[in-house]
Motif scaffolding. Structure first.
Motif, mmCIF file in Angstrom:
data_model
loop_
_atom_site.group_PDB
_atom_site.id
_atom_site.type_symbol
_atom_site.label_atom_id
_atom_site.label_comp_id
_atom_site.label_asym_id
_atom_site.label_seq_id
_atom_site.Cartn_x
_atom_site.Cartn_y
_atom_site.Cartn_z
ATOM 1 N N GLY A 89 0.826 -1.207 0.000
ATOM 2 C CA GLY A 89 0.000 0.000 0.000
ATOM 3 C C GLY A 89 0.852 1.244 0.000
ATOM 4 N N PHE A 90 1.902 1.211 0.834
ATOM 5 C CA PHE A 90 2.802 2.357 0.925
ATOM 6 C C PHE A 90 3.496 2.598 -0.411
ATOM 7 C CE2 PHE A 90 6.928 4.244 2.263
ATOM 8 C CZ PHE A 90 6.421 5.400 2.831
ATOM 9 N N ALA A 91 3.924 1.503 -1.049
ATOM 10 C CA ALA A 91 4.613 1.628 -2.342
ATOM 11 C C ALA A 91 3.673 2.225 -3.397
ATOM 12 C CB ALA A 91 5.119 0.262 -2.795
ATOM 13 N N CYS A 92 2.403 1.766 -3.374
ATOM 14 C CA CYS A 92 1.437 2.305 -4.340
ATOM 15 C C CYS A 92 1.219 3.796 -4.106
ATOM 16 C CB CYS A 92 0.112 1.555 -4.229
ATOM 17 S SG CYS A 92 0.210 -0.129 -4.861
ATOM 18 N N ALA A 93 1.118 4.174 -2.807
ATOM 19 C CA ALA A 93 0.912 5.594 -2.494
ATOM 20 C C ALA A 93 2.090 6.420 -2.990
ATOM 21 C CB ALA A 93 0.737 5.761 -0.992
ATOM 22 N N LEU A 94 3.308 5.883 -2.814
ATOM 23 C CA LEU A 94 4.490 6.606 -3.294
ATOM 24 C C LEU A 94 4.462 6.786 -4.805
ATOM 25 C CD1 LEU A 94 7.517 5.195 -1.234
ATOM 26 C CD2 LEU A 94 6.496 7.472 -1.129
ATOM 27 N N LEU A 95 4.017 5.727 -5.505
ATOM 28 C CA LEU A 95 3.937 5.817 -6.964
ATOM 29 C C LEU A 95 2.953 6.899 -7.387
ATOM 30 C CD1 LEU A 95 4.016 2.070 -8.103
ATOM 31 C CD2 LEU A 95 5.708 3.846 -8.559
ATOM 32 N N VAL A 96 1.796 6.957 -6.688
ATOM 33 C CA VAL A 96 0.786 7.970 -7.025
ATOM 34 C C VAL A 96 1.362 9.366 -6.785
ATOM 35 C CG1 VAL A 96 -1.443 8.926 -6.348
ATOM 36 C CG2 VAL A 96 -1.173 6.449 -6.612
ATOM 37 N N ILE A 97 2.035 9.515 -5.623
ATOM 38 C CA ILE A 97 2.625 10.823 -5.304
ATOM 39 C C ILE A 97 3.674 11.204 -6.354
ATOM 40 C CG2 ILE A 97 4.125 12.017 -3.648
ATOM 41 C CD1 ILE A 97 2.642 10.394 -1.438
ATOM 42 N N ALA A 98 4.496 10.210 -6.729
ATOM 43 C CA ALA A 98 5.542 10.484 -7.722
ATOM 44 C C ALA A 98 4.926 10.887 -9.058
ATOM 45 C CB ALA A 98 6.421 9.246 -7.906
ATOM 46 N N PHE A 99 3.794 10.221 -9.410
ATOM 47 C CA PHE A 99 3.136 10.536 -10.671
ATOM 48 C C PHE A 99 2.587 11.960 -10.654
ATOM 49 C CE2 PHE A 99 -0.801 10.542 -13.261
ATOM 50 C CZ PHE A 99 -0.225 10.345 -14.499
ATOM 51 N N VAL A 100 1.904 12.295 -9.536
ATOM 52 C CA VAL A 100 1.332 13.646 -9.423
ATOM 53 C C VAL A 100 2.444 14.683 -9.436
ATOM 54 C CG1 VAL A 100 0.074 15.203 -7.879
ATOM 55 C CG2 VAL A 100 -0.735 12.857 -8.230
ATOM 56 N N ALA A 101 3.543 14.376 -8.719
ATOM 57 C CA ALA A 101 4.662 15.316 -8.679
ATOM 58 C C ALA A 101 5.257 15.512 -10.068
ATOM 59 C CB ALA A 101 5.728 14.808 -7.713
ATOM 60 N N SER A 102 5.349 14.401 -10.824
ATOM 61 C CA SER A 102 5.924 14.519 -12.168
ATOM 62 C C SER A 102 5.036 15.394 -13.051
ATOM 63 C CB SER A 102 6.102 13.134 -12.796
ATOM 64 O OG SER A 102 4.841 12.593 -13.154
ATOM 65 N N LEU A 103 3.698 15.307 -12.818
ATOM 66 C CA LEU A 103 2.792 16.162 -13.591
ATOM 67 C C LEU A 103 3.039 17.627 -13.264
ATOM 68 C CD1 LEU A 103 -0.634 14.281 -13.452
ATOM 69 C CD2 LEU A 103 0.963 14.454 -15.361
ATOM 70 N N SER A 104 3.212 17.901 -11.952
ATOM 71 C CA SER A 104 3.394 19.295 -11.564
ATOM 72 C C SER A 104 4.738 19.821 -12.053
ATOM 73 C CB SER A 104 3.273 19.447 -10.047
ATOM 74 O OG SER A 104 4.329 18.757 -9.415
ATOM 75 N N PHE A 105 5.756 18.950 -12.123
ATOM 76 C CA PHE A 105 7.063 19.404 -12.582
ATOM 77 C C PHE A 105 7.109 19.624 -14.098
ATOM 78 C CE2 PHE A 105 8.817 17.560 -8.530
ATOM 79 C CZ PHE A 105 9.115 18.792 -8.009
ATOM 80 N N ARG A 106 6.078 19.166 -14.772
ATOM 81 C CA ARG A 106 6.065 19.406 -16.217
ATOM 82 C C ARG A 106 5.919 20.898 -16.512
ATOM 83 N NH1 ARG A 106 1.721 15.549 -18.769
ATOM 84 N NH2 ARG A 106 2.379 16.617 -20.637
ATOM 85 N N GLY A 107 5.403 21.643 -15.530
ATOM 86 C CA GLY A 107 5.268 23.074 -15.699
ATOM 87 C C GLY A 107 4.070 23.430 -16.546
ATOM 88 N N PRO A 108 3.752 24.717 -16.565
ATOM 89 C CA PRO A 108 2.593 25.155 -17.347
ATOM 90 C C PRO A 108 2.883 25.042 -18.842
ATOM 91 C CG PRO A 108 3.739 27.026 -16.423
ATOM 92 C CD PRO A 108 4.407 25.805 -15.870
ATOM 93 N N SER A 109 1.794 25.042 -19.600
ATOM 94 C CA SER A 109 1.918 24.896 -21.048
ATOM 95 C C SER A 109 2.312 26.226 -21.685
ATOM 96 C CB SER A 109 0.571 24.413 -21.593
ATOM 97 O OG SER A 109 0.469 24.712 -22.966
ATOM 98 N N LEU A 110 3.384 26.187 -22.480
ATOM 99 C CA LEU A 110 3.818 27.387 -23.206
ATOM 100 C C LEU A 110 2.728 27.823 -24.187
ATOM 101 C CD1 LEU A 110 6.004 29.441 -24.064
ATOM 102 C CD2 LEU A 110 6.828 27.712 -25.689
ATOM 103 N N ASP A 111 2.110 26.832 -24.804
ATOM 104 C CA ASP A 111 1.075 27.125 -25.789
ATOM 105 C C ASP A 111 -0.084 27.900 -25.152
ATOM 106 O OD1 ASP A 111 0.185 26.604 -28.556
ATOM 107 O OD2 ASP A 111 -1.492 25.625 -27.521
ATOM 108 N N LYS A 112 -0.461 27.450 -23.923
ATOM 109 C CA LYS A 112 -1.570 28.123 -23.239
ATOM 110 C C LYS A 112 -1.143 29.540 -22.817
ATOM 111 C CE LYS A 112 -5.108 27.363 -19.712
ATOM 112 N NZ LYS A 112 -5.115 28.709 -19.182
#
Lengths: 200, 161
Positions: A50-73
């Protein structure tokens, strides 16, 4: 030892002791240990999964936020804003004064304004709030009613910006974007891409 | 991955006595080693099914015996001789002191299988008459009579070697 062994007499005891002198070949034990089953790995407790799955979810969300805002937008939103009847906060000052004022407003401001643009007297500046980013806007009147807008964000705001200006046309706008040493730069002008390149 | 420590403990506790027992069946050191290895190979696969740890020794000896008979046709005929009331002679102290383990093994090897097997189990000391009867699947009275005759024959062989 069983009770039957009380049936051992002296001769039996001597024979048993002699028999026990017979040892197995030296390599037998090693050969037997080669047959040993492997110790099973301990089962991983459920909570660790469960802990490992939670870490994966957090890592995924963090990776989304690190993608930064869209230049196009950003280019789309800002070109709409610049086409509107917006107000400048400071006007009629040298560019260095505008940069100092913007820095005082806690807005991201770069000092690496392209040389050809820096030679033009700026019309004025203001702070722009976009998607939680506090950016700077400096407008340059290039004559003939043509204005070039330079918007500066914190460096690294947009992912994968080239270090050399990249120019594109979108509707009536030509836009350039690049990463400078102290800011992410977006340049806008209601002109052709070729004309915009004159100010880079 | 580590070796299962319980397997290592069982090997340490029993492999020497199993090896001493195996020649009473196979009469050949190489075959005896093969029998012991085959026995522990089966234990490695099935030993975890043994819930009562005190039964491990009996299980190992029974399995070794079963493996021997499953791979070898019984060429020696098992015949129960009538009870022999003659007393079992003692070996003289001088004779006993002149013997070694190899001499005992050699003499054991000259006995028929039905005597070799219970006698070896008997001298491995920790096997009761009942254990031997269970392992050989014969009545306890038969074990006692065979042991009596086997001891007498063995002592005669050792005395005359």
């Amino acid at each position: 030892m069983s009770d039957d062994n009380k049936n051992f007499d002296v001769t039996d005891r001597a024979i048993a002791d002699l028999l026990r002198q017979v040892g197995p070949p030296s390599d037998l034990r090693r050969n037997l240990m080669a047959l040993a089953p492997q110790k099973p790995r301990p089962a991983v407790p459920f909570w660790i999964w469960g802990f490992a799955c939670a870490l994966l979810v957090i890592a995924f969300v963090a990776s989304l936020s690190f993608r930064g805002p869209s230049l196009d937008k950003a280019q789309s939103d800002l070109s709409s804003f610049l086409a509107s009847d917006f107000q400048l906060s400071v006007t009629g000052k040298p560019i260095s004064n505008l940069q100092a004022w913007l820095a005082g407003q806690n807005a991201a401001v770069g000092t690496s304004v392209p040389g050809s643009l820096a030679k033009i007297a700026p019309e004025g500046c203001r702070v722009i709030e976009w998607e939680g980013h506090r950016a700077s806007l400096i407008c340059f009147d290039t004559g003939g009613g043509k204005v070039i807008h330079l918007v500066m964000f914190e460096p690294g705001t947009f992912r994968n910006l080239p270090t050399s200006p990249k120019v594109a046309e979108r509707g009536p706008w030509s836009m350039a974007s690049w990463r400078g040493p102290d800011a992410d730069y977006l340049m806008f002008g209601q002109t052709s891409a070729q004309d915009l390149r004159r100010f880079l | 991955m580590d070796v299962d420590p319980s397997f290592e403990r069982v090997v340490g506790d029993h492999y020497q006595n199993l090896y001493r027992f195996a020649p009473s069946l196979s009469q050949n050191e190489a075959d005896a080693c093969d029998l012991v290895q085959q026995t522990f190979s089966i234990y490695a696969r099935k030993g975890h099914q043994l819930r009562d740890g005190s039964k491990v020794k009996t299980w190992l000896f029974t399995t070794l015996r079963r493996e021997f008979f499953s791979t070898r046709r019984r060429s020696e005929r098992f015949v129960d001789e009538p009870p022999d009331e003659a007393t079992t002679p003692d070996l003289s102290e001088d004779r006993l002191s002149s013997l070694d383990g190899e001499a005992v093994m050699s003499a054991l090897g000259k006995l028929p299988l039905e005597y070799r097997e219970p006698l070896t189990l008997f001298y491995l000391e920790e096997h009761s008459y009942q254990d031997i009867a269970n392992q050989m699947d014969i009545p306890i009275g038969t074990v006692m009579s065979r042991l009596s005759r086997a001891k007498r024959r063995l002592r005669a062989l050792l005395e005359n070697e």
